[in-house]
Design an enzyme around this catalytic site. Structure first.
Site, PDB file in Angstrom:
ATOM      1  N   GLY A   1       8.063  -3.454  -9.349  1.00 11.68           N
ATOM      2  CA  GLY A   1       8.848  -3.569  -8.131  1.00 11.68           C
ATOM      3  C   GLY A   1       9.761  -4.773  -8.151  1.00 11.68           C
ATOM      4  O   GLY A   1       9.893  -5.495  -7.160  1.00 11.68           O
TER       5      GLY A   1
ATOM      6  N   ARG B   1      13.925  -5.665  -6.061  1.00 12.79           N
ATOM      7  CA  ARG B   1      14.268  -6.125  -4.708  1.00 12.79           C
ATOM      8  C   ARG B   1      13.107  -6.912  -4.119  1.00 12.79           C
ATOM      9  O   ARG B   1      12.023  -6.968  -4.675  1.00 12.79           O
ATOM     10  CB  ARG B   1      14.592  -4.932  -3.800  1.00 12.79           C
ATOM     11  CG  ARG B   1      13.427  -3.959  -3.600  1.00 12.79           C
ATOM     12  CD  ARG B   1      13.843  -2.694  -2.887  1.00 12.79           C
ATOM     13  NE  ARG B   1      12.731  -1.772  -2.674  1.00 12.79           N
ATOM     14  CZ  ARG B   1      12.014  -1.722  -1.557  1.00 12.79           C
ATOM     15  NH1 ARG B   1      12.299  -2.538  -0.548  1.00 12.79           N
ATOM     16  NH2 ARG B   1      11.018  -0.863  -1.421  1.00 12.79           N
TER      17      ARG B   1
ATOM     18  N   VAL C   1       5.039   4.263 -10.365  1.00 15.65           N
ATOM     19  CA  VAL C   1       3.671   3.766 -10.530  1.00 15.65           C
ATOM     20  C   VAL C   1       2.625   4.759 -10.038  1.00 15.65           C
ATOM     21  O   VAL C   1       1.461   4.677 -10.442  1.00 15.65           O
ATOM     22  CB  VAL C   1       3.466   2.402  -9.830  1.00 15.65           C
ATOM     23  CG1 VAL C   1       4.355   1.332 -10.439  1.00 15.65           C
ATOM     24  CG2 VAL C   1       3.669   2.515  -8.323  1.00 15.65           C
TER      25      VAL C   1
ATOM     26  N   ASN D   1       3.246  -5.724  -8.007  1.00 15.27           N
ATOM     27  CA  ASN D   1       3.947  -5.967  -6.749  1.00 15.27           C
ATOM     28  C   ASN D   1       4.487  -4.696  -6.113  1.00 15.27           C
ATOM     29  O   ASN D   1       4.690  -4.651  -4.896  1.00 15.27           O
ATOM     30  CB  ASN D   1       5.105  -6.946  -7.009  1.00 15.27           C
ATOM     31  CG  ASN D   1       6.049  -7.055  -5.850  1.00 15.27           C
ATOM     32  OD1 ASN D   1       5.739  -7.644  -4.820  1.00 15.27           O
ATOM     33  ND2 ASN D   1       7.226  -6.456  -5.992  1.00 15.27           N
TER      34      ASN D   1
ATOM     35  N   SER E   1      -1.962  -7.856   1.162  1.00 14.39           N
ATOM     36  CA  SER E   1      -1.193  -8.084   2.391  1.00 14.39           C
ATOM     37  C   SER E   1      -2.132  -8.614   3.451  1.00 14.39           C
ATOM     38  O   SER E   1      -3.350  -8.372   3.415  1.00 14.39           O
ATOM     39  CB  SER E   1      -0.564  -6.771   2.875  1.00 14.39           C
ATOM     40  OG  SER E   1      -0.066  -6.902   4.194  1.00 14.39           O
TER      41      SER E   1
ATOM     42  N   TYR F   1      -1.648   1.828   4.984  1.00 16.03           N
ATOM     43  CA  TYR F   1      -1.205   0.637   4.254  1.00 16.03           C
ATOM     44  C   TYR F   1      -2.322  -0.391   4.155  1.00 16.03           C
ATOM     45  O   TYR F   1      -2.582  -0.950   3.078  1.00 16.03           O
ATOM     46  CB  TYR F   1       0.014   0.050   4.968  1.00 16.03           C
ATOM     47  CG  TYR F   1       0.647  -1.135   4.285  1.00 16.03           C
ATOM     48  CD1 TYR F   1       1.429  -0.971   3.145  1.00 16.03           C
ATOM     49  CD2 TYR F   1       0.492  -2.419   4.793  1.00 16.03           C
ATOM     50  CE1 TYR F   1       2.030  -2.063   2.520  1.00 16.03           C
ATOM     51  CE2 TYR F   1       1.088  -3.513   4.183  1.00 16.03           C
ATOM     52  CZ  TYR F   1       1.854  -3.327   3.039  1.00 16.03           C
ATOM     53  OH  TYR F   1       2.444  -4.408   2.433  1.00 16.03           O
TER      54      TYR F   1
ATOM     55  N   ALA G   1      -5.529   0.114   4.348  1.00 18.32           N
ATOM     56  CA  ALA G   1      -6.575   0.624   3.460  1.00 18.32           C
ATOM     57  C   ALA G   1      -6.208   0.400   1.999  1.00 18.32           C
ATOM     58  O   ALA G   1      -7.044  -0.006   1.181  1.00 18.32           O
ATOM     59  CB  ALA G   1      -6.819   2.106   3.726  1.00 18.32           C
ATOM     60  N   SER G   2      -4.952   0.657   1.659  1.00 18.77           N
ATOM     61  CA  SER G   2      -4.521   0.484   0.266  1.00 18.77           C
ATOM     62  C   SER G   2      -4.569  -0.982  -0.149  1.00 18.77           C
ATOM     63  O   SER G   2      -4.990  -1.315  -1.262  1.00 18.77           O
ATOM     64  CB  SER G   2      -3.110   1.042   0.069  1.00 18.77           C
ATOM     65  OG  SER G   2      -2.126   0.269   0.740  1.00 18.77           O
ATOM     66  N   LYS G   3      -4.175  -1.871   0.762  1.00 22.47           N
ATOM     67  CA  LYS G   3      -4.136  -3.292   0.430  1.00 22.47           C
ATOM     68  C   LYS G   3      -5.538  -3.911   0.428  1.00 22.47           C
ATOM     69  O   LYS G   3      -5.808  -4.855  -0.337  1.00 22.47           O
ATOM     70  CB  LYS G   3      -3.216  -4.031   1.399  1.00 22.47           C
ATOM     71  CG  LYS G   3      -1.745  -3.626   1.265  1.00 22.47           C
ATOM     72  CD  LYS G   3      -1.192  -3.943  -0.119  1.00 22.47           C
ATOM     73  CE  LYS G   3       0.301  -3.715  -0.215  1.00 22.47           C
ATOM     74  NZ  LYS G   3       0.865  -4.120  -1.511  1.00 22.47           N
TER      75      LYS G   3
END
Length: 241
Positions: free
Chosen positions: A9, A12, A61, A87, A140, A153, A155-157
């Site tokens: 990533g 940007r 990814v 990232n 995060s 989000y 949950a993923s982090k």
């Protein structure tokens, strides 16, 4: 210095800031992007202007086979990476009752499965190189404390944190450190549409963070000075937690 660092990533936001911060430090930078080739090429040009050097890789990814093939080919051609900055990530915020299965899956596949997809082809070459290494994953503040509208989000982090803490134990004796960074609200295009004035009231420092404030921490964790730091989640959030 002859250490290669992959940044996913990197075209940007925080990834770009990390790449530009590392450019003068002597690393060989491998810049990953998914769809915006022009932006990635621009970052590479900026790196070269800063005296750095690198190359570009493109893959999704969330696509396990594609990611493995491209990373394996790059490692076979250029050698194992010393550092990996995981990232790349997305968000798709909505209240949970209205969250579709597709919205859940897209975020989890990119953010959490993506961590596995990137690291799995990379770890054994790092071990075999016997040069130690650094793995840094972007979690995060949402993964630490949760956030309304971000069940997927968060949950993923949070999953990234669990993976980092476990992988750090497995790789410690190989002198490969594994840490997570948990940014708060950072000035990027991902936060551009947020109600900034309301959010700043929740931040004791009353401002958003700068991408460079994440990048400088990444640079430290990559350095020899951070060789005894592993299995940690370092929050950069202006005092929110």
């Amino acid at each position: 210095m002859n250490k290669t660092v992959l940044i996913t990533g990197a075209s940007r936001g925080i990834g770009k800031s990390i790449a530009l911060y590392l450019a003068p430090l002597g690393y060989n930078l491998v810049l990953h992007y998914n769809s915006n080739k022009a932006a990635a090429e621009q970052v590479l040009q900026e790196i070269e202007k800063l005296g750095g050097h690198g190359r570009i890789l493109s893959f999704d990814v969330s696509n396990r086979e594609e990611t493995e093939t491209i990373l394996t080919n790059d490692i076979n051609e250029h050698g194992a990476y010393y550092g990996v900055i995981c990232n790349a990530g997305i968000n798709s915020d909505t209240p949970f009752p209205a969250m579709s299965g597709e919205t859940w899956d897209k975020v989890l596949h990119t953010n959490l499965d993506g961590l596995y997809n990137v690291l799995h082809p990379i770890v054994m070459p790092m071990i075999s190189a016997r040069n130690g290494g650094r793995i840094i994953a972007m979690s995060s503040i949402s993964g630490v404390m949760g956030n309304r509208g971000q069940v997927n989000y968060a949950a993923s982090k949070a999953g990234i944190i669990g993976a980092v803490k476990s992988l750090a134990i497995e790789l410690a004796k190989r002198n490969i450190t594994v840490n997570a960074i948990a940014p708060g609200v950072i000035e990027t295009d991902m936060t551009a549409d947020l109600p900034i004035e309301e959010i700043q009231k929740m931040i004791p420092m009353r401002r958003m963070g700068k991408p460079s404030e994440i990048a400088s921490l990444v640079a430290y964790l990559l350095s020899d000075d951070a060789a005894y730091i592993t299995r940690q989640v370092i929050s950069v959030n202006g005092g929110m937690i």
